[in-house]
Motif scaffolding. Structure first.
Motif, PDB file in Angstrom:
ATOM      1  N   PRO A 115       7.265   0.981  -8.401  1.00 46.08           N
ATOM      2  CA  PRO A 115       6.147   0.676  -9.310  1.00 46.08           C
ATOM      3  C   PRO A 115       4.934   0.102  -8.580  1.00 46.08           C
ATOM      4  O   PRO A 115       3.832   0.111  -9.120  1.00 46.08           O
ATOM      5  N   GLU A 116       5.128  -0.387  -7.345  1.00 45.46           N
ATOM      6  CA  GLU A 116       4.018  -0.939  -6.572  1.00 45.46           C
ATOM      7  C   GLU A 116       3.384   0.094  -5.642  1.00 45.46           C
ATOM      8  O   GLU A 116       2.475  -0.231  -4.886  1.00 45.46           O
ATOM      9  N   ASP A 117       3.848   1.319  -5.709  1.00 46.70           N
ATOM     10  CA  ASP A 117       3.317   2.384  -4.850  1.00 46.70           C
ATOM     11  C   ASP A 117       1.877   2.696  -5.252  1.00 46.70           C
ATOM     12  O   ASP A 117       1.619   3.176  -6.360  1.00 46.70           O
ATOM     13  N   THR A 118       0.938   2.460  -4.339  1.00 44.16           N
ATOM     14  CA  THR A 118      -0.475   2.685  -4.631  1.00 44.16           C
ATOM     15  C   THR A 118      -0.898   4.124  -4.348  1.00 44.16           C
ATOM     16  O   THR A 118      -2.047   4.492  -4.576  1.00 44.16           O
ATOM     17  N   GLU A 123       4.639   7.245 -14.383  1.00 44.50           N
ATOM     18  CA  GLU A 123       5.655   6.221 -14.560  1.00 44.50           C
ATOM     19  C   GLU A 123       6.793   6.399 -13.557  1.00 44.50           C
ATOM     20  O   GLU A 123       7.241   7.531 -13.329  1.00 44.50           O
ATOM     21  N   PRO A 124       7.266   5.317 -12.958  1.00 48.06           N
ATOM     22  CA  PRO A 124       8.372   5.424 -11.990  1.00 48.06           C
ATOM     23  C   PRO A 124       9.625   6.066 -12.563  1.00 48.06           C
ATOM     24  O   PRO A 124      10.392   6.693 -11.836  1.00 48.06           O
ATOM     25  N   ILE A 164       3.858  11.757  -9.677  1.00 45.27           N
ATOM     26  CA  ILE A 164       3.523  12.424  -8.420  1.00 45.27           C
ATOM     27  C   ILE A 164       3.314  11.367  -7.340  1.00 45.27           C
ATOM     28  O   ILE A 164       2.514  10.452  -7.504  1.00 45.27           O
ATOM     29  N   GLU A 165       4.044  11.516  -6.240  1.00 48.96           N
ATOM     30  CA  GLU A 165       3.862  10.655  -5.078  1.00 48.96           C
ATOM     31  C   GLU A 165       3.180  11.476  -3.983  1.00 48.96           C
ATOM     32  O   GLU A 165       3.619  12.580  -3.661  1.00 48.96           O
ATOM     33  N   PHE A 166       2.095  10.938  -3.438  1.00 52.43           N
ATOM     34  CA  PHE A 166       1.306  11.645  -2.430  1.00 52.43           C
ATOM     35  C   PHE A 166       1.668  11.127  -1.039  1.00 52.43           C
ATOM     36  O   PHE A 166       1.607   9.922  -0.783  1.00 52.43           O
ATOM     37  N   ARG A 167       2.022  12.052  -0.169  1.00 59.08           N
ATOM     38  CA  ARG A 167       2.411  11.709   1.196  1.00 59.08           C
ATOM     39  C   ARG A 167       1.655  12.604   2.172  1.00 59.08           C
ATOM     40  O   ARG A 167       1.717  13.837   2.064  1.00 59.08           O
ATOM     41  N   ALA A 183      -7.738   6.649   2.646  1.00 60.82           N
ATOM     42  CA  ALA A 183      -7.272   6.866   1.275  1.00 60.82           C
ATOM     43  C   ALA A 183      -6.257   5.797   0.880  1.00 60.82           C
ATOM     44  O   ALA A 183      -6.262   5.305  -0.259  1.00 60.82           O
ATOM     45  N   ALA A 184      -5.396   5.421   1.821  1.00 60.48           N
ATOM     46  CA  ALA A 184      -4.414   4.367   1.542  1.00 60.48           C
ATOM     47  C   ALA A 184      -5.096   3.024   1.339  1.00 60.48           C
ATOM     48  O   ALA A 184      -4.683   2.221   0.487  1.00 60.48           O
ATOM     49  N   ALA A 185      -6.157   2.765   2.102  1.00 60.94           N
ATOM     50  CA  ALA A 185      -6.919   1.521   1.933  1.00 60.94           C
ATOM     51  C   ALA A 185      -7.567   1.482   0.554  1.00 60.94           C
ATOM     52  O   ALA A 185      -7.594   0.439  -0.107  1.00 60.94           O
ATOM     53  N   ALA A 186      -8.073   2.621   0.101  1.00 59.93           N
ATOM     54  CA  ALA A 186      -8.636   2.691  -1.248  1.00 59.93           C
ATOM     55  C   ALA A 186      -7.554   2.485  -2.292  1.00 59.93           C
ATOM     56  O   ALA A 186      -7.786   1.877  -3.346  1.00 59.93           O
ATOM     57  N   GLY A 187      -6.364   2.967  -1.987  1.00 67.25           N
ATOM     58  CA  GLY A 187      -5.244   2.787  -2.905  1.00 67.25           C
ATOM     59  C   GLY A 187      -4.902   1.330  -3.125  1.00 67.25           C
ATOM     60  O   GLY A 187      -4.407   0.952  -4.193  1.00 67.25           O
ATOM     61  N   GLU A 188      -5.165   0.488  -2.121  1.00 69.04           N
ATOM     62  CA  GLU A 188      -4.907  -0.946  -2.257  1.00 69.04           C
ATOM     63  C   GLU A 188      -5.771  -1.567  -3.344  1.00 69.04           C
ATOM     64  O   GLU A 188      -5.470  -2.647  -3.847  1.00 69.04           O
ATOM     65  N   GLN A 189      -6.846  -0.878  -3.719  1.00 67.83           N
ATOM     66  CA  GLN A 189      -7.712  -1.355  -4.803  1.00 67.83           C
ATOM     67  C   GLN A 189      -7.627  -0.441  -6.029  1.00 67.83           C
ATOM     68  O   GLN A 189      -8.505  -0.444  -6.890  1.00 67.83           O
TER      69      GLN A 189
END
Length: 288
Positions: A115-118, A123-124, A164-167, A183-189
């Motif tokens: 659930p914390e995946d940015t 929904e998980p 959907i999980e993006f890798r 993109a991951a840094a943006a995900g933190e926000q």
């Protein structure tokens, strides 16, 4: 259709920006791994298994045709009986070999459901879990993200049917890594999807990802620029991106995009309707 990484020359790197099946190359050295050999060929193995099944069907049909090659009464080995025994054994195993069972279990274990995946939407506990392995320099990834992703979000993610999980596989090298970290840094926000879209202006990938440009995009999206820059250069983000890249390599992802839809591996930017069909089939299986 999927995108193969080019050799690291300037001309090939620019050629990678357009969706073309002619781009070719090798997986970056950083993506090598010590995983069991069969894992490296999970996606290509699907094609091989399909070919083997086709050959077996031909053999079975010929053996049971009663024609000139029939073994009835000839004293030759009863291949039909052997096939029947194999079929019975496979039925007892759910129709899958031990290796296929191991591959299926691996596929089922891939979604993190965190659930914390940015870097995920949905929904998980959504009934269908989907993973996209991509590269920000991949033209087909840009095409799929622009055309298909919005449809799937509206039709399946928002109603709670799909996650959907993006890798990022980063098969095109260091520039792709830079984009993945941004993109991951943006995900933190909470702005991963918005940043992802911004990296595909006009539905096409950018040619390079200098930090100044990444910061400019962050400003345009209203992000806290100071935090964005700190996250962009952080050890945590670097390790996260490297972890996803290594995992993709372990699975044999050497071209992009690649997907796991439920338990179904999917290669390339298939039409939107095809993804809808895959998802509907997975939903049907979940409801049975």
């Amino acid at each position: 259709m999927s995108h193969q990484p080019p050799t690291p020359s300037e001309s090939n790197q620019e050629a990678a920006q357009e969706p073309t099946e002619n781009a070719a190359g090798s997986t970056p050295a950083a993506a090598t791994n010590s995983a069991p050999a069969w894992r490296k060929y999970l996606f290509p193995g699907i094609v091989i298994v399909a070919a083997i099944i086709a050959v077996v069907l031909v053999v079975v049909l010929r053996g049971g045709s009663g024609g000139a090659n029939s073994n009835s009464g000839s004293g030759a080995p009863d291949y039909a009986a052997e096939d029947a025994a194999v079929d019975e054994q496979r039925k007892q195993q759910g129709g899958r070999s031990s290796e296929e069972e191991a591959q299926l279990e691996l596929i089922k274990s891939l979604p993190e459901r965190n659930p914390e995946d940015t870097l995920a939407v949905g929904e998980p506990d959504a009934p269908v879990q989907m993973i996209m392995y991509s590269d920000f320099q991949c033209g087909f990834c840009a095409l799929w993200t622009t055309k298909t992703l919005p449809v799937l979000i509206e039709k399946y993610v928002e109603p709670g049917k799909l996650r959907i999980e993006f890798r990022e596989a980063n098969v095109f090298g260091e520039e792709s890594v830079k984009a993945a970290r941004a993109a991951a840094a943006a995900g933190e926000q909470g702005k991963f999807l918005e940043f992802q879209k911004a990296l595909y202006p006009g539905g096409k990938p950018m040619k390079s990802f200098p930090e100044a440009k990444m910061v400019e995009i962050a400003e345009e999206l209203g992000l806290d620029v100071k935090k964005f820059k700190a996250d962009l250069g952080s050890k945590e983000i670097a390790e996260l991106v490297a972890q996803h890249q290594q995992r993709a390599a372990q699975l044999g992802v050497t071209s992009t995009p690649m997907f796991i839809v439920g338990t179904q591996p999917v290669s390339g930017a298939q039409p939107t309707e095809q993804f809808e069909a895959f998802i509907e089939e997975q939903l049907k299986q979940e409801s049975e």
